[in-house]
Design a protein around this motif. Structure first.
Motif, PDB file in Angstrom:
ATOM      1  N   GLN A 192      23.497  29.743  48.763  1.00  0.00           N
ATOM      2  CA  GLN A 192      24.176  28.653  48.060  1.00  0.00           C
ATOM      3  C   GLN A 192      24.825  29.160  46.777  1.00  0.00           C
ATOM      4  O   GLN A 192      25.962  28.814  46.459  1.00  0.00           O
ATOM      5  N   ILE A 193      24.042  29.995  46.058  1.00  0.00           N
ATOM      6  CA  ILE A 193      24.570  30.559  44.815  1.00  0.00           C
ATOM      7  C   ILE A 193      25.814  31.385  45.118  1.00  0.00           C
ATOM      8  O   ILE A 193      26.827  31.301  44.423  1.00  0.00           O
ATOM      9  N   THR A 205      37.863  29.015  41.983  1.00  0.00           N
ATOM     10  CA  THR A 205      38.304  28.074  40.945  1.00  0.00           C
ATOM     11  C   THR A 205      38.809  28.825  39.724  1.00  0.00           C
ATOM     12  O   THR A 205      39.820  28.446  39.124  1.00  0.00           O
ATOM     13  N   ALA A 206      38.081  29.889  39.380  1.00  0.00           N
ATOM     14  CA  ALA A 206      38.482  30.679  38.219  1.00  0.00           C
ATOM     15  C   ALA A 206      39.852  31.274  38.450  1.00  0.00           C
ATOM     16  O   ALA A 206      40.715  31.270  37.559  1.00  0.00           O
ATOM     17  N   ALA A 207      40.068  31.737  39.686  1.00  0.00           N
ATOM     18  CA  ALA A 207      41.379  32.309  40.007  1.00  0.00           C
ATOM     19  C   ALA A 207      42.450  31.236  39.886  1.00  0.00           C
ATOM     20  O   ALA A 207      43.531  31.461  39.332  1.00  0.00           O
ATOM     21  N   GLN A 208      42.090  30.038  40.396  1.00  0.00           N
ATOM     22  CA  GLN A 208      43.038  28.931  40.321  1.00  0.00           C
ATOM     23  C   GLN A 208      43.313  28.564  38.871  1.00  0.00           C
ATOM     24  O   GLN A 208      44.468  28.356  38.473  1.00  0.00           O
ATOM     25  N   ILE A 209      42.202  28.504  38.078  1.00  0.00           N
ATOM     26  CA  ILE A 209      42.350  28.174  36.654  1.00  0.00           C
ATOM     27  C   ILE A 209      43.200  29.233  35.971  1.00  0.00           C
ATOM     28  O   ILE A 209      44.072  28.916  35.163  1.00  0.00           O
ATOM     29  N   MET A 216      29.260  30.685  43.671  1.00  0.00           N
ATOM     30  CA  MET A 216      29.938  31.696  42.866  1.00  0.00           C
ATOM     31  C   MET A 216      31.301  32.031  43.468  1.00  0.00           C
ATOM     32  O   MET A 216      32.271  32.253  42.741  1.00  0.00           O
ATOM     33  N   GLU A 217      31.335  32.043  44.794  1.00  0.00           N
ATOM     34  CA  GLU A 217      32.627  32.300  45.430  1.00  0.00           C
ATOM     35  C   GLU A 217      33.605  31.178  45.120  1.00  0.00           C
ATOM     36  O   GLU A 217      34.775  31.415  44.807  1.00  0.00           O
ATOM     37  N   GLU A 218      33.055  29.953  45.194  1.00  0.00           N
ATOM     38  CA  GLU A 218      33.879  28.797  44.851  1.00  0.00           C
ATOM     39  C   GLU A 218      34.326  28.891  43.404  1.00  0.00           C
ATOM     40  O   GLU A 218      35.479  28.613  43.060  1.00  0.00           O
ATOM     41  N   ARG A 266      36.350  35.623  36.908  1.00  0.00           N
ATOM     42  CA  ARG A 266      36.467  35.837  38.350  1.00  0.00           C
ATOM     43  C   ARG A 266      35.869  37.195  38.724  1.00  0.00           C
ATOM     44  O   ARG A 266      35.143  37.328  39.705  1.00  0.00           O
ATOM     45  N   THR A 267      36.182  38.216  37.881  1.00  0.00           N
ATOM     46  CA  THR A 267      35.619  39.540  38.128  1.00  0.00           C
ATOM     47  C   THR A 267      34.100  39.473  38.082  1.00  0.00           C
ATOM     48  O   THR A 267      33.399  39.996  38.959  1.00  0.00           O
ATOM     49  N   ALA A 268      33.619  38.780  37.019  1.00  0.00           N
ATOM     50  CA  ALA A 268      32.159  38.648  36.879  1.00  0.00           C
ATOM     51  C   ALA A 268      31.584  37.901  38.061  1.00  0.00           C
ATOM     52  O   ALA A 268      30.532  38.254  38.610  1.00  0.00           O
ATOM     53  N   SER A 269      32.317  36.841  38.493  1.00  0.00           N
ATOM     54  CA  SER A 269      31.838  36.060  39.633  1.00  0.00           C
ATOM     55  C   SER A 269      31.792  36.919  40.883  1.00  0.00           C
ATOM     56  O   SER A 269      30.848  36.839  41.672  1.00  0.00           O
TER      57      SER A 269
END
Lengths: 104, 542, 149
Positions: free
Chosen positions: B164-165, B175-179, B169-171, B355-358
Motif C-alpha cells: 500500500q505504501i 502526483t509530485a510529477a504532475q505538481i 508513494m508511486e501515486e 518525486r526522486t525521493a518518492s
C-alpha cells in the motif's frame, strides 16, 4: 411717573421694572435671582441695570384689553420696552417658586 | 548346585570303573579255568566278584546317577518355568505392557526378577521422559508454530502495508510529477502574467496621467463656476439691497402718501409724487424680481454646472483613485506573480526532488516488500517445520503411548484403569454412561468414550461437548455393532490395551487416535471393550 | 359705523382713501386718516399672559407701542409668506381717547381709493364693511372699534 429710579430685570423674554424704593435685597437661587421687595419676592433671570428718571407711561385701554395685568406703566430704555410692575400686585409670571432662595 | 553337578559328572565314571573291574575279574577267571585251577573256587570267586561288582555298581553308579538325573529333571523343570515366566514377561514387554511384564516374572529368582523389574522400570522411566520430552517438544513446536504463524500473518499485513505504501508513494510520485509539471506551467504563466502586468502598469500610469489632466480641467471649470457663483451671490446681495431700497422706498412712498393725505388739499400734489415714487419703487421691485428670476435661472445653471463639475471632479478623483488603486493592485499583482513564479519554480524543484525521493522510497519499499516476502516464506517454512516438529512429537508420543506404564500419562494404563472400574460392575452397563461421562469430564483431551459389550455391541458412550460444540454424536448410537471394528478385534484378540494409528475423527473432523482396553470381571472373564478417542490437537494435555 | 369715518375722510369724489394691506389671505383696507406710519416690522417683546392677538410691545418713536396681529384680529387664514412684512402704526380707539397701536401685516400694498358705492356695510365690529378691489374682496376696518371692550 417721572424721576423714579427703576430696577430693570429680565424674566423670560420680557424686561421688567420695579421702583428702586421697593427693592430690599437680592438673593441667588438655582439658576436665577430673587428680588425681595417690601411686600413680595420676585424671580428674575438677570438684573439689567438701575436706571434713573425714565419716562413711564400708563398703559392704554387697548393694551389693557389684550393684557389685563395690573402695572404701573411702560417705559422705553435704550430701545427696550420695560414693563413697570405694581409691587403690590406683580404678574404671576414673576412669582417666586416654592423652592427656597438663599438671601445674600 | 555346583557340587551336585560334580557328582553328576563323577557317577558314570564309577559305574564304568566297576564294570571294568568285573570284566577284568571275569577275564582272569576264564584264564584260570583254562589253566586247570579248581573249578568250584573259581565259580565261587566269580560269583562273589560278580555280586560285589553288581553291588558296587548299584551303590556307586546306578543310584547316584538316578538321583542326579532326577535332580537334573527338577532343575530342568524349574528352569523351564523360569523360561516361561521370562518369556511371558518378555512377551508383555514386547506388547509394551510394562505394568504386567514385572508381574509375569515375579516367580523368577530374586536377582533375575529384580534385574527384570529394574530394566522394566528403567524402560518405563525412559518412556515417561520421552513422553514428557515429546510433550515439551510439541509445546515448543506449537509455540514456534503459533509465533511463526503470527509473524507470518504480521509479515503478510506488513507486506500488504508495504504494498500500500508503495502504491501510495508511486501515486505520490505521480502526483509530485504532475505538481512539478503544473508548477512549471504556473511559473511560465506567472512570468507571462508579470510581463503583462508591467504592460498594464504602464497603461494604467498613462491613464492616470490622462485622468489627472481631466481632473485639473474639471478643477479649473469648478473654479470658474465657483467664481460665477460668488459673483451671483454678489449680484444677489445687490438685488437684496435694491429690493430693500425698493421696499423702503415703497414704505416711504406710502408714508408720504399718508402725510399727503393728512395735509389735505395741500398735500394732494405731494401725494401724486409719492404715488409716482411708490410706482417707481414697485417697478424697481418688479425689475429686481425679473432680474432675480433671471439670476435664479443663471444661478441654477451655475449650480448645476458646479454640481456637475463637482460630480465630474469627484468622479475624476474616484477614477484617479481607482486608477491608482488599479496601478497599485497591478503592481502588487506583478510582484505577487513574480513571487508566484519564483515559488512555482521552487515548488517544481521541490516536487521534482520529492518525486526522486518518492522513487527511492518506492524502490526501498519494494526491497522491503521482497525481504518481507522472503521472511514470510521463511516463516511459512519455519511454521511448517514447527508443524512437522509437532507431528514428530505426536508420533513419538504415540510410540511412547504404545507402552503401558504405571503412570497417569499412560493412556493404556488409563484405559485399563477405567476398564477395571467398569469391570467391577460385572457386565451391568446401566450406570456405565455416567462413568464414561466422568471419564470424559476428567480428561479433556478425550473426544468421546465408548463401551462395547462382549458381543461387540455399543453399550454406552459419552461425548465431550467442548469438542463437538454442542453437536450430537451423529451416527454413534447405543446398540450399533462395533464387532468388526479393528480396535475391537485387536483388543479381543490380544486381550490387552491397544492404541490405534491416527485417523480423521468423524465427530470433529480433527486428527485423532483411539485407546481401547478389555473389560474383565474380577474373575478375568471378558465383558467387553472400553475405548476413547483422543483429539490430536490436545494430546499435549495428556 | 362706516359712515362717520367715511364721511369725515371721504374725498370729494365720494370715495375713501385707504392703505391696502395683506393679512394672511385677506386684504384689509385701513382708512388713511387713521394711519400714522408704515414701518418695517418692529421687534416686539411678548408679554406673558397676553391675549393671542397681542404680539407684544415694541418701541416706536421712543414710546412703548402695543403691536397686534392683524390676521389674528380679522381671523384670516395664513397666507403666502412673500412680500415685506410691515407694522402699520395706526390711531385706534374712539376719537377722544385714541392711542397709537401697531398692526402687524404681511405686506403693505398701496394707497387705494375705494368708491363709496362699492362698500357694503357688514356688521358692527372691527370689520365694518367690504369692497371689491381689482376683483378681490377687501375688508374695510373700523379702528375706532379696536379700543372697545
Amino acid at each position: 411717573m417721572r424721576g423714579t429710579e427703576l430696577l430693570v430685570f429680565v424674566r423670560g423674554e420680557t424686561s421688567w421694572g420695579v421702583e428702586r424704593a421697593e427693592v430690599r435685597r437680592f438673593g441667588v437661587t438655582g439658576g436665577g435671582i430673587t428680588i425681595s421687595l417690601r411686600h413680595d419676592r420676585l424671580r428674575a433671570d438677570r438684573v439689567v441695570a438701575m436706571l434713573s428718571t425714565p419716562t413711564v407711561r400708563k398703559p392704554g385701554r387697548i393694551l389693557r384689553r389684550f393684557w389685563p395685568v395690573s402695572s404701573r406703566g411702560l417705559a422705553v430704555v435704550e430701545g427696550q420696552v420695560v414693563v413697570v410692575i405694581d409691587p403690590l400686585a406683580p404678574p404671576p409670571e414673576l412669582a417666586l417658586q416654592t423652592e427656597g432662595a438663599s438671601d445674600e | 548346585m555346583s557340587e551336585e553337578h560334580v557328582r553328576e559328572r563323577t557317577s558314570p565314571a564309577w559305574g564304568f570303573a566297576i564294570l571294568a573291574v568285573t570284566v577284568v575279574v571275569g577275564f582272569v577267571t576264564v584264564l584260570a579255568a583254562s589253566a586247570g585251577t579248581a573249578r568250584q573256587w573259581l565259580a565261587t570267586a566269580f560269583l562273589a566278584a560278580g555280586a560285589v561288582a553288581v553291588l558296587a555298581y548299584l551303590a556307586f553308579a546306578y543310584l547316584p546317577e538316578r538321583r542326579a538325573r532326577q535332580r537334573a529333571e527338577r532343575v530342568s523343570q524349574q528352569v523351564a518355568g523360569w523360561e516361561r515366566e521370562l518369556v511371558a514377561g518378555l512377551v508383555e514387554l514386547q506388547a509394551g505392557d510394562l505394568v504386567k511384564a514385572p508381574e509375569q516374572v515375579r516367580h523368577l529368582p530374586e536377582r533375575l526378577a529384580g534385574a527384570f523389574s529394574a530394566a522394566t522400570r528403567a524402560l518405563g522411566g525412559l518412556i515417561q521422559q520421552i513422553q514428557s520430552s515429546s510433550t515439551d517438544v510439541a509445546a515448543a513446536g506449537n509455540a514456534v508454530h503459533a509465533t511463526a504463524s503470527e509473524l507470518a500473518s504480521g509479515s503478510s499485513e506488513q507486506a500488504a502495508a508495504v504494498v500500500q505504501i508503495t502504491a501510495t508513494m508511486e501515486e505520490l510520485a505521480r502526483t509530485a510529477a504532475q505538481i512539478a509539471g503544473n508548477a512549471a506551467s504556473q511559473a511560465d504563466l506567472a512570468a507571462h502574467a508579470e510581463q503583462t502586468g508591467e504592460t498594464g502598469v504602464a497603461a494604467v500610469e498613462e491613464a492616470l496621467g490622462g485622468l489627472e489632466e481631466v481632473q485639473k480641467r474639471i478643477s479649473a471649470i469648478a473654479a470658474r463656476a465657483d467664481t460665477l457663483g460668488t459673483r451671483s451671490k454678489e449680484i444677489y446681495r445687490v438685488l437684496d439691497l435694491i429690493t430693500e431700497i425698493a421696499q423702503e422706498t415703497h414704505i416711504l412712498s406710502l408714508n408720504a402718501a399718508i402725510e399727503a393725505a393728512a395735509a389735505g388739499e395741500h398735500g394732494r400734489r405731494f401725494g401724486v409724487v409719492a404715488d409716482e415714487v411708490r410706482r417707481l419703487a414697485q417697478r424697481s421691485q418688479e425689475s429686481v424680481d425679473s432680474v432675480r428670476n433671471l439670476l435664479e435661472e443663471f444661478s441654477s445653471s451655475i449650480r448645476a454646472t458646479v454640481v456637475a463639475t463637482e460630480e465630474g471632479g469627484k468622479e475624476a478623483s474616484r477614477g484617479l483613485e481607482r486608477a491608482r488603486a488599479a496601478a497599485n493592485a497591478i503592481d502588487a499583482l506583478r510582484s505577487a506573480l513574480a513571487d508566484t513564479a519564483r515559488t512555482a519554480k521552487e515548488t517544481s524543484l521541490a516536487t521534482e526532488q520529492q518525486r526522486t525521493a518518492s522513487d527511492q522510497v518506492v524502490l526501498t519499499a519494494k526491497e522491503v516488500s521482497q525481504v518481507i516476502q522472503r521472511m514470510a516464506e521463511g516463516l511459512k517454512h519455519f511454521s511448517g517445520t514447527a508443524e512437522r516438529l509437532n507431528q514428530l512429537a505426536l508420533s513419538i508420543q504415540l510410540l511412547t503411548q504404545s507402552f503401558r506404564i504405571d503412570a497417569a500419562r499412560s493412556l493404556k494404563h488409563l484405559c485399563e484403569h477405567w476398564a477395571t472400574e467398569l469391570g467391577g460392575r460385572g457386565g451391568q452397563w446401566e450406570m456405565a454412561e455416567s462413568q464414561l461421562a466422568e471419564l470424559v469430564a476428567r480428561h479433556p483431551f478425550v473426544e468421546m468414550a465408548f463401551l462395547a459389550d462382549a458381543h461387540g455391541v455399543m453399550a454406552a458412550f459419552s461425548v465431550n461437548r467442548e469438542w463437538t460444540g454442542g453437536r450430537s454424536a451423529g451416527s454413534v448410537t447405543v446398540g450399533m455393532n462395533m464387532h468388526d471394528r479393528p480396535w475391537y478385534q485387536t483388543v479381543m484378540r490380544e486381550g490387552r490395551p491397544i492404541l490405534t494409528p491416527l485417523y480423521d475423527s468423524l465427530l470433529t473432523g480433527d486428527r485423532c487416535f483411539s485407546v481401547a482396553a478389555p473389560i474383565r470381571d474380577p474373575s478375568g472373564a471378558h465383558l467387553g471393550v472400553l475405548g476413547f478417542d483422543v483429539n490430536a490437537r490436545s494430546w499435549t494435555k495428556i | 359705523m362706516l359712515y362717520p369715518l367715511l364721511m369725515t375722510s371721504a374725498s370729494g369724489e365720494g370715495g375713501i382713501r385707504c392703505l391696502l394691506v395683506r393679512a394672511g389671505e385677506y386684504l384689509c383696507a385701513l382708512p388713511l386718516n387713521q394711519v400714522r406710519r408704515v414701518v418695517a416690522t418692529l421687534t416686539t417683546h411678548p408679554l406673558p399672559g397676553a391675549a393671542p392677538e397681542l404680539l407684544g410691545l415694541a418701541e416706536f418713536a421712543g414710546e412703548a407701542l402695543p403691536v397686534l396681529d392683524l390676521a389674528c384680529l380679522v381671523n384670516a387664514p395664513a397666507g403666502a409668506a412673500s412680500g415685506q412684512p410691515v407694522t402699520v402704526v395706526v390711531w385706534a380707539g374712539p376719537p377722544a381717547e385714541r392711542e397709537l397701536v401697531g398692526l402687524a401685516a404681511d405686506e403693505a400694498l398701496a394707497i387705494v381709493e375705494l368708491p363709496l358705492h362699492a362698500l357694503t356695510e357688514t356688521r358692527l365690529g372691527l370689520v365694518s364693511g367690504e369692497a371689491l378691489q381689482a376683483g378681490r374682496p377687501v375688508r374695510v376696518l373700523n379702528l375706532e372699534h379696536l379700543g372697545a371692550t
